[in-house]
Scaffold this motif. Structure first.
Motif, PDB file in Angstrom:
ATOM      1  N   ALA A   1      15.823 -30.023  46.979  1.00 35.29           N
ATOM      2  CA  ALA A   1      14.991 -29.957  45.784  1.00 35.29           C
ATOM      3  C   ALA A   1      15.341 -30.878  44.551  1.00 35.29           C
ATOM      4  O   ALA A   1      16.499 -31.632  44.966  1.00 35.29           O
ATOM      5  N   GLY A   2      14.470 -31.313  43.916  1.00 33.38           N
ATOM      6  CA  GLY A   2      14.425 -32.283  42.851  1.00 33.38           C
ATOM      7  C   GLY A   2      13.883 -31.735  41.704  1.00 33.38           C
ATOM      8  O   GLY A   2      12.801 -31.199  41.529  1.00 33.38           O
ATOM      9  N   GLY A   3      14.303 -32.466  40.485  1.00 32.64           N
ATOM     10  CA  GLY A   3      13.601 -32.230  39.187  1.00 32.64           C
ATOM     11  C   GLY A   3      12.347 -32.839  39.013  1.00 32.64           C
ATOM     12  O   GLY A   3      11.704 -32.792  38.092  1.00 32.64           O
ATOM     13  N   GLU A   4      12.077 -33.846  39.850  1.00 29.91           N
ATOM     14  CA  GLU A   4      11.036 -34.657  39.726  1.00 29.91           C
ATOM     15  C   GLU A   4       9.601 -34.061  40.147  1.00 29.91           C
ATOM     16  O   GLU A   4       8.458 -34.589  40.082  1.00 29.91           O
ATOM     17  N   LEU A   5       9.645 -32.757  41.090  1.00 34.22           N
ATOM     18  CA  LEU A   5       8.483 -32.132  41.437  1.00 34.22           C
ATOM     19  C   LEU A   5       8.552 -30.722  40.601  1.00 34.22           C
ATOM     20  O   LEU A   5       9.169 -30.261  39.791  1.00 34.22           O
ATOM     21  N   THR A   6       7.066 -30.246  40.737  1.00 32.38           N
ATOM     22  CA  THR A   6       6.868 -28.757  40.108  1.00 32.38           C
ATOM     23  C   THR A   6       6.236 -28.062  41.234  1.00 32.38           C
ATOM     24  O   THR A   6       6.353 -26.776  40.945  1.00 32.38           O
ATOM     25  N   LYS A   7       5.575 -28.697  42.461  1.00 30.34           N
ATOM     26  CA  LYS A   7       5.374 -27.875  43.439  1.00 30.34           C
ATOM     27  C   LYS A   7       6.096 -28.204  44.763  1.00 30.34           C
ATOM     28  O   LYS A   7       7.163 -29.056  44.677  1.00 30.34           O
ATOM     29  N   CYS A   8       6.071 -27.471  45.829  1.00 31.65           N
ATOM     30  CA  CYS A   8       6.592 -27.884  46.869  1.00 31.65           C
ATOM     31  C   CYS A   8       5.650 -28.455  47.858  1.00 31.65           C
ATOM     32  O   CYS A   8       4.685 -28.123  48.226  1.00 31.65           O
ATOM     33  N   GLU A   9       6.006 -29.452  48.576  1.00 31.14           N
ATOM     34  CA  GLU A   9       5.615 -30.162  49.345  1.00 31.14           C
ATOM     35  C   GLU A   9       5.977 -30.106  50.839  1.00 31.14           C
ATOM     36  O   GLU A   9       7.206 -29.991  51.266  1.00 31.14           O
ATOM     37  N   ILE A  10       5.043 -29.836  51.840  1.00 32.01           N
ATOM     38  CA  ILE A  10       5.472 -29.379  53.187  1.00 32.01           C
ATOM     39  C   ILE A  10       4.979 -30.450  54.177  1.00 32.01           C
ATOM     40  O   ILE A  10       3.802 -30.798  53.879  1.00 32.01           O
TER      41      ILE A  10
END
Length: 348
Positions: free
Chosen positions: A222-231
């Motif tokens: 997890a990181g603060g640079e994303l708003t979605k989940c990348e799979i």
């Protein structure tokens, strides 16, 4: 990579013709940040790679960042080396080899709302995306999946403040404390998507708490640079014509060097055939009957202890410190254990 912004080797591969930038679909790498909520090296690395690709792809960096899956994990403690692994996909018509070969599938969720974060809704969104990635990889049997990398958001201070102002209930109001919920929900999403766990068993009380629910092939960060989940889903497909294949195993504890060879054998290969390794690091208060200070050390976060230790164990077997290794194993393998996957040069 000499720094999170260093793209010189990427540019060199493109200039030499060894890498066609139009075929890049994913980048997975390690940066020398702290791996915490305030680790901005991950966003810097994504921006730097997107800017480096702009002149080759003829698209703005924003479009590139939405089209290519960039997954960075902060923290290169001990012998771990900052690096990036670039994945390409070619549509060239070739005859598939006799044995299934490495294939990857990509998918992305919509934005995760703060009040969905760390809840069954979060799990279901990831599970749906995992099924999409499975289809994208042209893998029919979930048993042929050996590694599923999911990177998603954590609760940032801004998101927490906004949710509170709207009167929304959150699983936590601590940005760093939100990481276990993020990793746990995403790992359970993989488990549900691949049929390892039944969706009805996932409740608000079980996420990041009931570790008897797990996936054996999930690796989440997890990181603060994303708003979605990348799979990014990896497996072996009979329709793939790659020169590589992938296998996985389980690290029974932080000292389990034998798991490296087991992951290679899972792909019908040996340690010397390993190209790259992906793993998780599990911290523990006791290790083979001896006490550790991973959780009681007030100076060094337990994840950093674990990454340094496990990184050294794996590198001692492969001889290569360019390992993708992240901390936090919520719902990733049984309690006390951790996943490891190896991409190998296929022998047959």
């Amino acid at each position: 990579m000499a720094a999170p912004s260093d793209t010189s080797e990427l540019k060199g591969l493109i200039a030499s013709g060894a890498l066609d930038p139009r075929e890049i679909v994913a980048v997975i790498g390690k940066t020398e940040g702290n791996g915490g909520a305030n680790d901005f090296t991950r966003a810097l690395a994504t921006l730097s790679f997107a800017l480096a690709l702009e002149p080759h792809l003829g698209r703005a960096k924003e479009a590139i960042m939405s089209e290519i899956a960039f997954v960075w994990s902060g923290g290169t403690e001990g012998v771990l080396s900052p690096h990036a692994t670039v994945f390409t996909r070619s549509n060239a018509s070739t005859i598939p080899p006799a044995s299934p070969r490495l294939a990857l599938g990509l998918a992305m969720t919509r934005d995760i709302a703060p009040d969905e974060f760390g809840t069954p809704a979060h799990v279901i969104l990831v599970a749906d995306a995992v099924r999409q990635a499975l289809a994208d990889a042209d893998i029919k049997d979930p048993a042929d999946v050996h590694y599923v990398q999911v990177k998603g958001p954590l609760l940032t201070p801004a998101a927490i403040a906004s949710a509170k102002a709207a009167g929304q209930a959150l699983v936590t109001d601590d940005p760093n404390g939100s990481k276990p919920f993020a990793r746990g929900a995403m790992a359970l999403g993989v488990a549900v998507g691949l049929g390892e766990v039944q969706a009805e068993k996932v409740t608000p009380a079980s996420i990041a708490r009931d570790m008897n629910l797990y996936s054996k092939v999930a690796s989440t960060s997890a990181g603060g640079e994303l708003t979605k989940c990348e799979i990014i889903l990896f497996g072996n497909s009979p329709s793939a014509s790659s020169d590589y294949s992938i296998g996985h195993a389980t690290l029974k504890d932080a000292l389990d060097a034998s798991a490296v060879g087991a992951a290679a054998r899972s792909a019908n290969a040996a340690v010397e055939d390993i190209v790259t390794v992906f793993a998780k690091a599990e911290a523990s208060t006791m290790l083979r009957g001896r006490r550790t200070t991973m959780y009681s050390d007030a100076d060094i976060n337990y994840e950093r202890h674990a990454r340094a230790a496990v990184g050294a164990v794996i590198a001692s077997v492969t001889g290569d410190p360019a390992i993708f290794l992240s901390g936090g194993t919520e719902h990733q393998c049984p309690p006390g254990e951790a996943p490891i996957a190896a991409i190998v040069r296929a022998r047959s």
